[in-house]
Design a protein around this motif. Structure first.
Motif, PDB file in Angstrom:
ATOM      1  N   PHE A   1       0.820   5.315   1.032  1.00  0.00           N
ATOM      2  CA  PHE A   1       0.166   6.157   2.032  1.00  0.00           C
ATOM      3  C   PHE A   1       0.537   7.608   1.901  1.00  0.00           C
ATOM      4  CE2 PHE A   1      -2.378   3.008   4.574  1.00  0.00           C
ATOM      5  CZ  PHE A   1      -1.372   2.106   4.211  1.00  0.00           C
TER       6      PHE A   1
ATOM      7  N   PHE B   1       4.539   7.067   2.192  1.00  0.00           N
ATOM      8  CA  PHE B   1       5.003   6.040   2.674  1.00  0.00           C
ATOM      9  C   PHE B   1       4.680   4.680   1.852  1.00  0.00           C
ATOM     10  CE2 PHE B   1       7.104   6.779   6.588  1.00  0.00           C
ATOM     11  CZ  PHE B   1       6.396   8.035   7.368  1.00  0.00           C
TER      12      PHE B   1
ATOM     13  N   GLN C   1       0.954  -0.953   0.026  1.00  0.00           N
ATOM     14  CA  GLN C   1      -0.021   0.029   0.029  1.00  0.00           C
ATOM     15  C   GLN C   1       0.896   1.419  -0.072  1.00  0.00           C
ATOM     16  OE1 GLN C   1      -3.232  -1.654   2.734  1.00  0.00           O
ATOM     17  NE2 GLN C   1      -3.431   0.286   2.423  1.00  0.00           N
TER      18      GLN C   1
ATOM     19  N   PHE D   1      -3.260   3.767  -2.564  1.00  0.00           N
ATOM     20  CA  PHE D   1      -3.434   2.786  -3.471  1.00  0.00           C
ATOM     21  C   PHE D   1      -3.013   1.336  -2.746  1.00  0.00           C
ATOM     22  CE2 PHE D   1      -3.712   4.583  -7.409  1.00  0.00           C
ATOM     23  CZ  PHE D   1      -2.961   5.659  -7.477  1.00  0.00           C
ATOM     24  N   TYR D   2      -3.966   0.566  -3.070  1.00  0.00           N
ATOM     25  CA  TYR D   2      -3.844  -1.020  -2.727  1.00  0.00           C
ATOM     26  C   TYR D   2      -3.226  -1.617  -3.773  1.00  0.00           C
ATOM     27  CZ  TYR D   2      -4.857  -5.836  -1.365  1.00  0.00           C
ATOM     28  OH  TYR D   2      -4.734  -7.079  -1.271  1.00  0.00           O
TER      29      TYR D   2
ATOM     30  N   PHE E   1       2.619  -4.981   8.464  1.00  0.00           N
ATOM     31  CA  PHE E   1       2.924  -3.983   7.418  1.00  0.00           C
ATOM     32  C   PHE E   1       4.541  -3.837   8.101  1.00  0.00           C
ATOM     33  CE2 PHE E   1       0.160  -2.780   4.459  1.00  0.00           C
ATOM     34  CZ  PHE E   1      -1.083  -2.765   4.873  1.00  0.00           C
TER      35      PHE E   1
ATOM     36  N   PHE F   1       6.943  -0.747   6.968  1.00  0.00           N
ATOM     37  CA  PHE F   1       6.816   0.811   6.361  1.00  0.00           C
ATOM     38  C   PHE F   1       8.377   0.837   5.980  1.00  0.00           C
ATOM     39  CE2 PHE F   1       3.039   2.783   6.922  1.00  0.00           C
ATOM     40  CZ  PHE F   1       2.151   1.658   7.668  1.00  0.00           C
ATOM     41  N   GLY F   2       8.275   1.737   4.853  1.00  0.00           N
ATOM     42  CA  GLY F   2       9.733   2.310   4.337  1.00  0.00           C
ATOM     43  C   GLY F   2       9.828   3.438   5.236  1.00  0.00           C
ATOM     44  N   SER F   3      11.152   4.286   5.052  1.00  0.00           N
ATOM     45  CA  SER F   3      11.354   5.276   5.688  1.00  0.00           C
ATOM     46  C   SER F   3      10.469   6.767   5.280  1.00  0.00           C
ATOM     47  CB  SER F   3      12.848   5.847   6.024  1.00  0.00           C
ATOM     48  OG  SER F   3      13.391   4.825   6.707  1.00  0.00           O
TER      49      SER F   3
ATOM     50  N   PRO G   1      -0.353  16.441   7.838  1.00  0.00           N
ATOM     51  CA  PRO G   1       0.401  17.048   8.758  1.00  0.00           C
ATOM     52  C   PRO G   1      -0.109  16.774  10.111  1.00  0.00           C
ATOM     53  CG  PRO G   1      -0.271  18.770   7.307  1.00  0.00           C
ATOM     54  CD  PRO G   1      -0.795  17.553   6.632  1.00  0.00           C
TER      55      PRO G   1
ATOM     56  N   ASN H   1      -5.153   6.353   2.880  1.00  0.00           N
ATOM     57  CA  ASN H   1      -4.756   5.492   1.546  1.00  0.00           C
ATOM     58  C   ASN H   1      -4.814   6.200   0.300  1.00  0.00           C
ATOM     59  OD1 ASN H   1      -5.569   3.900   4.024  1.00  0.00           O
ATOM     60  ND2 ASN H   1      -6.116   2.349   2.756  1.00  0.00           N
TER      61      ASN H   1
ATOM     62  N   GLY I   1      -0.761  13.759  11.053  1.00  0.00           N
ATOM     63  CA  GLY I   1      -0.230  12.404  11.458  1.00  0.00           C
ATOM     64  C   GLY I   1      -1.170  10.967  10.575  1.00  0.00           C
ATOM     65  N   GLN I   2      -2.218  11.600  10.244  1.00  0.00           N
ATOM     66  CA  GLN I   2      -3.024  10.317   9.644  1.00  0.00           C
ATOM     67  C   GLN I   2      -2.597   9.800   8.332  1.00  0.00           C
ATOM     68  OE1 GLN I   2      -7.348  10.956   9.586  1.00  0.00           O
ATOM     69  NE2 GLN I   2      -7.779   8.718   9.083  1.00  0.00           N
ATOM     70  N   LEU I   3      -2.496   8.420   8.023  1.00  0.00           N
ATOM     71  CA  LEU I   3      -2.253   7.878   6.920  1.00  0.00           C
ATOM     72  C   LEU I   3      -3.371   7.905   6.135  1.00  0.00           C
ATOM     73  CD1 LEU I   3       0.203   5.159   8.705  1.00  0.00           C
ATOM     74  CD2 LEU I   3       0.894   6.988   6.909  1.00  0.00           C
TER      75      LEU I   3
ATOM     76  N   GLN J   1       0.813  10.745   4.431  1.00  0.00           N
ATOM     77  CA  GLN J   1       0.616  11.174   5.830  1.00  0.00           C
ATOM     78  C   GLN J   1       0.393  12.661   5.979  1.00  0.00           C
ATOM     79  OE1 GLN J   1       3.415  10.154   9.044  1.00  0.00           O
ATOM     80  NE2 GLN J   1       2.002   9.362  10.107  1.00  0.00           N
TER      81      GLN J   1
END
Lengths: 112, 109
Positions: free
Chosen positions: B35, B86, B33, B47-48, B97, B99-101, B39, B45, B41-43, B37
């Motif tokens: 995401f 992300f 996926q 693409f899945y 999951f 996550f990348g950085s 400002p 969506n 903090g909410q991720l 993010q």
């Protein structure tokens, strides 16, 4: 339809205290996962619950615990808080495995 | 454990420019996926996309699972595209999951 809801949105605690964070998944979703995101990094997996059973645990100390209730909502508990526990705690819900997951707005915890 | 690497780590664009964000992962995955993010903090969506190509307005994504990478394309960027992007993957036989950085995007007017 309501998305994933988390409470509280912000929280300030003192070192050594205990905290409980709450998550309500999307209606119909049976899987809830918890993640910790410290500043400048990607989220790190803490727990996953499915049908009220723990299905995965990340590399976190035993001070971290969680549970899932019959209505599929979930709590994350952290005991003996440390300054390093200050982070954004994110909850994700999904129908099950290998499907799209959706995240809540997070709880920002500050430990002083 | 699995490595998820995102590039570039930072990206500055002028409004209207196009960009490509990359996500490389080191193991076979069941789920991928993208995401954004915000400002607060909410991720959000985007693409899945465990495999194949999808498009949603100015955004599109492609995952080549056999070569273990995914790309997120942003066309005609807008200031509201700013934020951290992300990539997150679920490895086969696990339920979590990784996550990348992230890629921090700044679109300037």
């Amino acid at each position: 339809d309501a998305g994933v809801t988390q409470s509280p949105t912000h929280l300030i605690k003192t070192r050594g205290q205990h905290v409980t964070l709450r998550c309500s998944p999307i209606s119909g979703h049976k899987s809830v996962s918890w993640y910790q995101q410290v500043l400048g990094q990607g989220p790190q997996f803490i727990f996953q619950y499915y049908e009220k059973e723990e299905r995965g645990r990340g590399n976190f100390p035993d001070r971290f615990s969680a549970r899932q209730f019959p209505n599929y909502s979930s709590e994350l508990n952290v005991n003996a808080l440390l300054l390093g526990d200050s982070a954004l705690y994110l909850c994700a819900s999904s129908l099950g495995f290998k499907v799209e997951a959706f995240f809540g707005q997070g709880t920002r915890l500050t430990v002083v | 454990g699995i490595q998820v690497e995102q590039s570039p780590p930072d990206l500055i664009l002028q409004e209207g420019a196009n960009s490509t964000l990359r996500c490389n992962f080191s193991d076979s995955v069941n789920n991928l996926q993208w995401f954004h993010q915000n400002p607060w903090g909410q991720l959000i969506n985007l693409f899945y996309i465990p495999s194949g190509t999808k498009q949603n307005g100015r955004l599109s994504a492609t995952t080549v699972a056999t070569e273990r990478y995914s790309l997120l394309y942003i066309s005609s960027s807008q200031t509201t595209d700013s934020g951290v992007y992300f990539c997150a993957v679920v490895v086969v036989n696990t339920n979590k999951f990784y996550f990348g950085s992230g890629t921090k995007l700044n679109v300037k007017p």
